[in-house]
Structure formats: C-alpha cells, structure tokens
Design a protein around this motif. Structure first.
Motif, mmCIF file in Angstrom:
data_model
loop_
_atom_site.group_PDB
_atom_site.id
_atom_site.type_symbol
_atom_site.label_atom_id
_atom_site.label_comp_id
_atom_site.label_asym_id
_atom_site.label_seq_id
_atom_site.Cartn_x
_atom_site.Cartn_y
_atom_site.Cartn_z
ATOM 1 N N UNK A 52 10.019 -3.171 -4.606
ATOM 2 C CA UNK A 52 10.093 -2.174 -5.671
ATOM 3 C C UNK A 52 9.513 -0.838 -5.204
ATOM 4 N N UNK A 53 8.427 -0.896 -4.431
ATOM 5 C CA UNK A 53 7.820 0.330 -3.919
ATOM 6 C C UNK A 53 8.781 1.053 -2.968
ATOM 7 N N UNK A 61 11.360 -0.148 -13.273
ATOM 8 C CA UNK A 61 10.506 -0.993 -12.438
ATOM 9 C C UNK A 61 9.750 -2.007 -13.288
ATOM 10 N N UNK A 62 9.257 -1.553 -14.439
ATOM 11 C CA UNK A 62 8.553 -2.463 -15.338
ATOM 12 C C UNK A 62 9.496 -3.560 -15.824
ATOM 13 N N UNK A 100 2.731 11.527 -3.174
ATOM 14 C CA UNK A 100 1.990 10.270 -3.163
ATOM 15 C C UNK A 100 2.342 9.423 -4.381
ATOM 16 N N UNK A 101 2.649 10.098 -5.496
ATOM 17 C CA UNK A 101 3.017 9.369 -6.724
ATOM 18 C C UNK A 101 4.468 8.909 -6.678
ATOM 19 N N UNK A 126 1.603 5.483 -4.949
ATOM 20 C CA UNK A 126 0.215 5.374 -5.371
ATOM 21 C C UNK A 126 0.095 5.629 -6.866
ATOM 22 N N UNK A 127 -0.882 4.998 -7.488
ATOM 23 C CA UNK A 127 -1.142 5.262 -8.887
ATOM 24 C C UNK A 127 -1.873 6.596 -9.022
ATOM 25 N N UNK A 128 -1.833 7.133 -10.211
ATOM 26 C CA UNK A 128 -2.553 8.389 -10.459
ATOM 27 C C UNK A 128 -4.042 8.212 -10.194
#
Length: 378
Positions: free
Chosen positions: A6-7, A35-36, A116-117, A122-124
């Motif tokens: 998924x990433x 994605x969820x 990055x997001x 990466x998460x916030x």
C-alpha cells in the motif's frame, strides 16, 4: 506485506488521480480513504490487480466528494469512472508526484514535508518529530502545501536540487530505522538517474548505495547500534559497494563536483578499507575540505573535525571542533571521542553522558551511555 504494498502504490494512485484532473488535496484525501478501505476489505487476500483496485476506489471516492459540492456541479461531467483516452494504465507516477511535491510555488520546507507525507508514506506525527515541531503545526504546513498546488497537473516540475534533498531525507529516515524508506528512496533515485545526466543525481545514488551496503552491520544481534569502526565488514554488501563506486566514478568523470558526490567519495573510502585501521583518513580529510568549500553546513565541519583528529591527532581535532557551534547535534559525542583519543578519559566519560542526554534516538542514547560506562569501569 500488505502495508508495504500500500505504501508503494499510494503515490502511484495519487499520480493517476492528479493526472485525470483532480486537485492534489482532494486526490490525497481520496487515496487515503481508499487505502483505509483496502486495509478493511482485503483482509490478507489481495485482489488480482491491487493498483487498479485502489485507483477505482480512490477515483469513486473523489467523484463522490466532488459531487457533494454544489458549487462544482456544473463541472461534474468532466469526470467519469474510466481512464481518459491515452492514460497509461500501468504507469508509475511516483516520480511525477515527487516533482509535483517540489513545485516552484512551495518553499523547500513545505516540499519536503509534503513529499514525506504523499510519497514517502510518513505520518504527520513522524514528520513533525523530524522537524521538532508540534504535530498540529506540521499538519497545517502540509495542508497549506496541498492547497498551494491544487489545480497543478503533472507537467510543471519542481527544482531538481530540492528533489534530491527530499530523496536524501527520505533515505535517511529509512536508514535510521523508524520507517524503512531506504529501498524506496533508492528506487526513486535510480528512476531519476535514468532520466537525468546531472552528476549530482548519480552522486546521490552512489551515496545511498554505499550507505545501504553497510546496513546489515549497523546493529548487533541484541539491537544495539554499532559504530562504523566496530562493524563486521564481512557483512557489508560488496555488490552494492561496487555499484556505488562505479556510479560515483561516472559522476566524477563529468568534472562538475557537487556535495553529494563529495559525500559519496568519503563513503567510498570507508567502504574500501578492509579494517578501520586501514582507513585512508588523509584522503577523507581532503574530501571533507572539498565538501566544506561546497557547503557551509556545520555538520560537515563537525565530521571534518573527526577526520582532522585522525590525521593530525586528537588535539588538532579538538581545535577544529572549537570552530563548530556547540549546538550542532552530536557535538558532545565527537568531543567525547576526541578527548578519549587524547587520553582524557574522565572528561570523555562526562561528555558521553551529556551526549547521551541530548541524543535524539533511543539507540544513540544507549550507545553513548555504554561508552561512558566503559570508560568509567576501565
């Protein structure tokens, strides 16, 4: 495995939606919703075409959100569930999304955070920790960046130097272990190198490969950080080292030296040494001098002080360190190392303790604490 897939697919799906005409912010929201839904419905069993599944779901969620805005109803007919004619069904839009995140309208800080997001996954919260700012502040920064590039298509590319910096940060985030993005950063840099003759692109790729080659030796079986001098060099990946050196040589042959090439040259000299004692510190110091002429980075000055200490002795290294602001990360750790080399073990132990207290990761803190204990028990 599903999380990794998924990433990898998320920025590709985002690129498809933006290519079809979706605004960046709305497209990114739709992708996150898709994605969820994938996590909730796949349940370990992947569809035949995961990317196509995500594109379909994300596009429908975008259209649903679009239709909910009455002010935009007149434009609804522009969108449909089938790809526009000529859209490459299997194209990897990750690199195009990367350049869009580095759009000229964005500041470098916003570009890095957004990439990055949106590309790095990466998460916030993780990005906020990297920038040492509150999560709410970083969330606002990312939201503003999204709004700034809304309406932009995958045609106006960003600045190459910003893109390289972003890739370097993604690699470092993966290399430190919290989020494993090193392989993705290398993949993106390979893709960029295949389409660019700029020697700094090749220099960055070489640097990544040479650092990645040492990855298996950076941690003990107990999960402890292992310093470069103590690493088991038989664990180093000789194939990656060879590729990194060859890539670097091709870049240097263009005679347009940049900071990534200089960093890669230093990494290559470390990789070439069969043992720590055989390290060619004289050449490394020469490359640090070159690097210092290319950038005013205090981190470069800090690392150069270590090289000075190896070539001219620890006292010379300490004098070089005096020219580096004490606020630079790892300053006390370097001071401790040089004081130990100079025979002042009491001062070195105290500095290792101070360095451990200032460490930004648990692994680094534990390593520095062990060094202090070693000296105090000797």
């Amino acid at each position: 495995m599903t999380d990794a897939l998924l990433k990898e697919l998320a920025p590709q799906v985002l690129g498809v939606l933006v290519r079809r005409g979706a605004g960046f912010a709305a497209a990114e929201d739709a992708v996150q919703d898709a994605l969820l839904e994938a996590v909730l419905t796949w349940n370990g069993t992947l569809p035949d075409e995961p990317r196509a599944w995500l594109v379909t779901v994300a596009w429908r969620k975008f259209v649903d959100g679009y239709r909910s805005e009455a002010a935009r109803r007149r434009r609804e007919e522009r969108f449909h569930d089938e790809p526009p004619p000529g859209e490459p069904n299997n194209a990897d839009d990750t690199l195009q999304v990367l350049f869009l995140c580095c759009h000229p309208d964005l500041t470098p800080a916003s570009s890095i955070a957004l990439t990055l997001r949106a590309v790095g996954g990466l998460t916030t919260a993780q990005i906020a920790r990297a920038y040492l700012v509150p999560e709410s502040t970083m969330a606002q920064r990312i939201s503003r960046a999204k709004r700034s590039i809304d309406g932009q298509r995958l045609t106006t590319l960003g600045n190459l130097r910003t893109v390289l910096h972003v890739l370097y940060l993604i690699f470092n985030e993966g290399y430190t272990g919290e989020v494993d993005l090193a392989a993705e950063a290398i993949r993106l840099t390979r893709q960029l190198a295949a389409s660019s003759a700029d020697p700094e692109v090749a220099g960055l790729l070489a640097l990544m490969l040479l650092h990645q080659a040492r990855r298996a030796s950076r941690w003990s079986d107990d999960g402890d950080l292992v310093a470069l001098a103590d690493q088991d060099r038989s664990l180093w990946d000789s194939q990656l080292i060879s590729e990194g050196v060859t890539t670097l040589q091709g870049a240097l042959a263009q005679d347009r030296l940049g900071e990534y090439q200089a960093q890669a040259a230093i990494a290559a000299l470390h990789a070439d040494a069969q043992s720590a004692d055989e390290t060619d510190w004289t050449q490394i110091l020469e490359w640090y001098d070159e690097l210092a002429s290319l950038t005013e980075s205090p981190v470069v000055a800090l690392n150069r002080a270590v090289a000075v200490g190896e070539v001219d002795g620890p006292l010379a290294g300490l004098r070089a360190l005096d020219q580096v602001p004490a606020s630079v990360p790892r300053h006390k750790a370097v001071a401790a190392y040089l004081h130990e080399r100079a025979g002042d073990t009491d001062r070195a132990a105290a500095l290792y303790v101070e360095a451990a207290q200032a460490a930004t990761s648990e692994a680094e803190r534990d390593y520095l604490t062990r060094q202090a204990a070693r000296l105090r028990n000797s």
